[in-house]
Design an enzyme around this catalytic site. Structure first.
Site, mmCIF file in Angstrom:
data_model
loop_
_atom_site.group_PDB
_atom_site.id
_atom_site.type_symbol
_atom_site.label_atom_id
_atom_site.label_comp_id
_atom_site.label_asym_id
_atom_site.label_seq_id
_atom_site.Cartn_x
_atom_site.Cartn_y
_atom_site.Cartn_z
ATOM 1 N N SER A 125 -0.967 -4.185 4.967
ATOM 2 C CA SER A 125 -1.873 -5.015 4.176
ATOM 3 C C SER A 125 -1.394 -6.449 4.014
ATOM 4 O O SER A 125 -2.197 -7.387 4.026
ATOM 5 C CB SER A 125 -2.079 -4.394 2.791
ATOM 6 O OG SER A 125 -2.599 -3.089 2.899
ATOM 7 N N HIS A 175 0.491 -8.346 -0.932
ATOM 8 C CA HIS A 175 -0.863 -8.837 -0.679
ATOM 9 C C HIS A 175 -0.966 -10.335 -0.947
ATOM 10 O O HIS A 175 -1.434 -11.103 -0.103
ATOM 11 C CB HIS A 175 -1.858 -8.097 -1.581
ATOM 12 C CG HIS A 175 -2.211 -6.731 -1.086
ATOM 13 N ND1 HIS A 175 -3.370 -6.085 -1.457
ATOM 14 C CD2 HIS A 175 -1.559 -5.875 -0.272
ATOM 15 C CE1 HIS A 175 -3.425 -4.896 -0.885
ATOM 16 N NE2 HIS A 175 -2.323 -4.737 -0.176
#
Length: 203
Positions: A125, A175
């Site tokens: 991610s 992230h």
């Protein structure tokens, strides 16, 4: 822009870097679910702050290729499948890889610096958020000439960031770091003067 109409052969031919990354992630996931060797592969590459602190530096990179379940894998690979090709086409293979790996690497490094030693994580991610960040840089430069891109990318980034804070068991640090790193690299790669230089070299 983000609608994929290619068949599998065309997709692999047009976007070899994205195709290779997707294939690699899938193959490694398959290895992690095999009897006997699966647990070894997973724990050998796990992003473990405690083990990194003991000198296992490869764990800054390997978590980018591991996933905590099939849904985790499918979500990340679908995002890469959908958004990766356009960035590979715009930035080129080497620049795309730089954005992807630097975003993922810095995501792991900042996670190591900010989270406690008991923190463990896996997933691509952070690298994928780097792709979003690079598109954000492109939007910054082309906000007046490519309003359609802005209308697509900005809502995607906003929703993705919101979901980062709403979903459980998410590495928020990776992230957000990936997003920022992708944006900063994108500011360099997509600077109008550099774009002109690319076009001149291609003539």
């Amino acid at each position: 822009m983000f609608t994929r109409r290619e068949n599998l052969k065309q997709y692999m031919q047009f976007y070899p870097v994205v195709s290779t990354l997707i294939a690699l992630n899938i193959m490694i996931y398959v290895l992690t679910i095999l009897p006997i060797i699966g647990d070894f592969v997973f724990y050998f590459g796990l992003g473990s702050n405690a083990l990194i602190s003991e000198g296992e530096w490869w764990r800054f990179v390997t978590p980018m290729f591991l996933h905590g379940g099939l849904l985790h894998l499918l979500f990340n690979m679908f995002s890469l499948y959908l958004f990766g090709p356009e960035l590979e086409k715009l930035a080129g293979k080497v620049r795309f890889l730089t954005i992807y790996f630097m975003a993922g690497l810095f995501g792991t490094m900042v996670t190591f610096l900010l989270q406690d030693l008991a923190y463990n994580h896996v997933g691509a991610s952070g690298a994928i958020y780097g792709i979003f960040g690079a598109f954000a840089a492109l939007v910054y430069y082309a906000r007046n000439t490519m309003p359609q891109l802005k209308g697509i990318i900005v809502p995607i980034i906003v929703i993705s960031v919101i979901m980062t804070f709403l979903q459980p068991n998410i590495n928020i640090t990776a992230h957000l770091t990936g997003l920022v790193v992708g944006f900063l690299i994108g500011l360099s790669y997509f600077h109008p003067k550099r774009i002109i230089s690319w076009k001149m070299r291609k003539k």
